[in-house]
Design an enzyme around this catalytic site. Structure first.
Site, PDB file in Angstrom:
ATOM      1  N   LYS A  83     -26.336  58.916  39.022  1.00 16.75           N
ATOM      2  CA  LYS A  83     -26.360  59.067  37.574  1.00 16.75           C
ATOM      3  C   LYS A  83     -27.697  59.592  37.063  1.00 16.75           C
ATOM      4  O   LYS A  83     -28.746  59.245  37.596  1.00 16.75           O
ATOM      5  CB  LYS A  83     -26.128  57.701  36.904  1.00 16.75           C
ATOM      6  CG  LYS A  83     -24.713  57.162  37.037  1.00 16.75           C
ATOM      7  CD  LYS A  83     -24.581  55.873  36.224  1.00 16.75           C
ATOM      8  CE  LYS A  83     -23.323  55.105  36.555  1.00 16.75           C
ATOM      9  NZ  LYS A  83     -22.092  55.746  36.052  1.00 16.75           N
TER      10      LYS A  83
ATOM     11  N   GLY B  67     -17.048  50.058  38.636  1.00 21.40           N
ATOM     12  CA  GLY B  67     -18.484  49.806  38.604  1.00 21.40           C
ATOM     13  C   GLY B  67     -18.762  48.408  39.092  1.00 21.40           C
ATOM     14  O   GLY B  67     -18.848  48.126  40.277  1.00 21.40           O
ATOM     15  N   SER B  68     -18.831  47.489  38.129  1.00 23.88           N
ATOM     16  CA  SER B  68     -19.209  46.124  38.450  1.00 23.88           C
ATOM     17  C   SER B  68     -18.052  45.345  39.074  1.00 23.88           C
ATOM     18  O   SER B  68     -18.269  44.299  39.681  1.00 23.88           O
ATOM     19  CB  SER B  68     -19.667  45.439  37.167  1.00 23.88           C
ATOM     20  OG  SER B  68     -20.478  46.333  36.416  1.00 23.88           O
TER      21      SER B  68
ATOM     22  N   ARG C  84      -5.667  56.557  26.277  1.00 23.94           N
ATOM     23  CA  ARG C  84      -4.561  56.850  25.340  1.00 23.94           C
ATOM     24  C   ARG C  84      -4.990  57.890  24.304  1.00 23.94           C
ATOM     25  O   ARG C  84      -4.207  58.765  23.928  1.00 23.94           O
ATOM     26  CB  ARG C  84      -4.120  55.573  24.621  1.00 23.94           C
ATOM     27  CG  ARG C  84      -3.207  54.700  25.442  1.00 23.94           C
ATOM     28  CD  ARG C  84      -2.496  53.686  24.533  1.00 23.94           C
ATOM     29  NE  ARG C  84      -1.775  52.688  25.298  1.00 23.94           N
ATOM     30  CZ  ARG C  84      -0.541  52.885  25.776  1.00 23.94           C
ATOM     31  NH1 ARG C  84       0.094  54.027  25.559  1.00 23.94           N
ATOM     32  NH2 ARG C  84       0.066  51.943  26.469  1.00 23.94           N
TER      33      ARG C  84
ATOM     34  N   GLY D  68     -14.390  49.114  33.023  1.00 26.12           N
ATOM     35  CA  GLY D  68     -13.627  47.892  32.760  1.00 26.12           C
ATOM     36  C   GLY D  68     -12.619  47.506  33.819  1.00 26.12           C
ATOM     37  O   GLY D  68     -12.028  46.434  33.751  1.00 26.12           O
TER      38      GLY D  68
ATOM     39  N   ASP E  74     -19.201  51.937  42.528  1.00 23.87           N
ATOM     40  CA  ASP E  74     -20.644  51.785  42.325  1.00 23.87           C
ATOM     41  C   ASP E  74     -21.228  50.959  43.464  1.00 23.87           C
ATOM     42  O   ASP E  74     -20.708  49.887  43.776  1.00 23.87           O
ATOM     43  CB  ASP E  74     -20.918  51.026  41.019  1.00 23.87           C
ATOM     44  CG  ASP E  74     -20.843  51.913  39.789  1.00 23.87           C
ATOM     45  OD1 ASP E  74     -20.499  53.099  39.943  1.00 23.87           O
ATOM     46  OD2 ASP E  74     -21.108  51.416  38.683  1.00 23.87           O
TER      47      ASP E  74
END
Lengths: 298, 198
Positions: free
Chosen positions: A84, A238-239, A168, A217, A27
């Site tokens: 996005k 992302g972050s 998973r 995450g 990102d």
């Protein structure tokens, strides 16, 4: 391209995702960040006005990015540029296709525009990636025309637990579908709300018919290695990069850990090279239920 | 003589697609990510992917020198799309992006345009014979200039999209994304001849 050529086919849409495998998509909110990402070895960038952690902090309605930002990022790098759109907002998608982005993410990170339906992605020449938490979501998005899936995780949380749970879930459900007798597939397709033919393909090939990355995450090299070992074919960060204290180092280290995810020595070396701290993380149970992003657009 | 083993450079990209195509062509494929693995193969494919990423990883993980040494030593090598860019001597307009510099061509990246211009196009490839070959072009490069001793094996819109120089083959397109096995079988025959000549 050619007079005789066919653009926007399933093969060339899914094919671009195949070319990104084993790589990291980052990102970025400015052309400068895009260059840092490309220098670090990103295979693509996601052009955004705000990274998910800041969207989460700001609240309000999150929309498609300012086109001038997307255009500046497209001009700054040679790797593919993604952007996005809000779930169901096909007009935002038409605009992004018009300016020539390489991939569209119909994303739960933005505020949904349609509470029932996603974009009919078959109608576009540009390929789409969509989020999914389980096999049913993944196959519904593929039925709508998604050329790539990313397990959702929880964007902007700095916490890998949801990403693990979703990866998973997809993997385990594929294993079940591949193992059950053929006569169960009709009922299972009905229960999942997915086309039977797609489910039969999954049972036969033991995999999704499109590339599956992980998102939501990843903040450290070891997070990336974990997700790759769990079956991700690549990583969205992302972050995790531009909320860390040393973005260039974090970006490079996450790329290295993704390439050599099976070699703990290489992941250790990447982790040692960081010279900074990862983004702060959030306990998922402390996020108010109405602020969870991964429950949007199922 | 053992079975011919063909490596697929596994740093990033559509590695598995090539390994599966090699398997269908009757060859043993092996993912190559380290110098040790590189020494174990008779031939190498550099797959599709992002050339900026792979060029950086080759240097970061000290694979450039051993790769160039093997290729200059005659190892049959085939680059598809990104692979051809990595093998080339020059990228038009991008002098700063490193390449291996073993295939004497100047390539233009994203020559046909961005992703919305990516397309499937039937190709006339005399070397393969028979019906047109399904060309899959994804943000594909073309060859702008070729050096001495470089053979052009296929054109599209007047541009070279398949070239060969000695033991090195480059294609702008992705045969590994099709079910047409002719290119991989052709490369396999070539590898086996090279191995029996050695």
């Amino acid at each position: 391209m050619a007079e005789k050529g066919s653009t926007g086919t399933i093969k060339v849409k899914r094919g671009l995702a195949q070319m990104l495998k084993g790589g990291v998509i980052m990102d970025v909110t400015t052309a400068e960040q895009a260059v840092i990402a490309q220098e670090a070895g990103a295979v693509a960038v996601m052009a955004l006005e705000r990274i998910p952690a800041d969207i989460r902090a700001a609240g309000g309605v999150a929309r498609m990015s300012d086109l001038s930002i997307v255009q500046k990022i497209m001009d700054a790098v040679t790797i593919p540029v993604m952007a996005k759109v809000r779930i169901g907002h096909f007009a935002e998608a038409q605009v992004l296709q018009e300016i020539g982005v390489d991939f569209i993410d119909e994303s739960e990170v933005l505020t949904p525009a349609d509470d029932k339906y996603h974009v009919d992605k078959h109608a576009f020449t540009v390929p789409f990636v969509c989020g999914a938490r389980d096999l049913g979501e993944a196959l519904r998005r593929i039925a709508e025309g998604a050329a790539m899936i990313r397990t959702k995780g929880e964007a902007g949380s700095g916490n890998i637990v949801e990403a693990v749970k979703h990866m998973r879930a997809v993997r385990d459900e594929i294993a079940v579908v591949a193992a059950v007798p053929a006569e169960e597939l009709v009922v299972r397709a009905r229960d999942l709300g997915v086309p039977l033919e797609l489910l039969k393909d999954v049972a036969r090939t033991k995999s999704l018919p499109v590339v599956n990355f992980c998102a939501g995450g990843v903040s450290t090299p070891a997070d990336a290695a974990l997700m790759m070992q769990l079956g991700a074919e690549g990583i969205f960060v992302g972050s995790g990069i531009f909320k860390s204290s040393n973005p260039a180092k974090f970006a490079k280290a996450i790329v290295e850990a993704t390439t050599y995810f099976n070699d703990p020595k290489a992941v250790a070396e990447a982790s040692r090279s960081l010279e900074g701290t990862a983004m702060p993380g959030l306990e998922i149970s402390k996020i108010p239920q109405n602020e969870l992003l991964n429950v949007r657009g199922v | 003589m053992g079975k011919t083993s063909v490596g697929v450079l596994g740093l990033q990209g559509d590695v598995i697609e090539h390994l599966e195509a090699l398997h269908r062509a009757g060859l043993a494929g092996l993912e190559v990510k380290t110098r040790e693995e590189l020494q174990r193969v008779d031939a190498l494919i550099i797959p599709g992917g992002e050339s900026t990423t792979v060029a950086k990883l080759l240097d970061r993980f000290a694979l450039r020198e051993p790769l160039v040494a093997r290729i200059r030593g005659g190892m049959p090598t085939w680059g598809t799309c990104m692979g051809m860019i990595v093998l080339s001597t020059e990228i038009v307009g991008m002098p700063d992006q490193p390449t291996l510099g073993v295939l004497d061509v100047a390539v233009l990246r994203n020559a046909f345009g961005r992703q919305v211009e990516s397309a499937e196009v039937p190709l006339d490839i005399p070397a393969l014979g028979g019906s047109p070959f399904p060309g899959v072009f994804i943000r594909a490069p073309w060859v702008e200039r070729v050096g001495e001793g470089v053979e052009v094996l296929c054109h599209l819109q007047g541009k070279a999209v398949m070239v060969r120089q000695g033991n090195i083959l480059g294609t702008s397109f992705h045969p590994e994304l099709t079910r047409d096995g002719r290119m991989h079988r052709w490369f396999a025959d070539w590898c086996m001849r090279a191995k029996s000549a050695a």
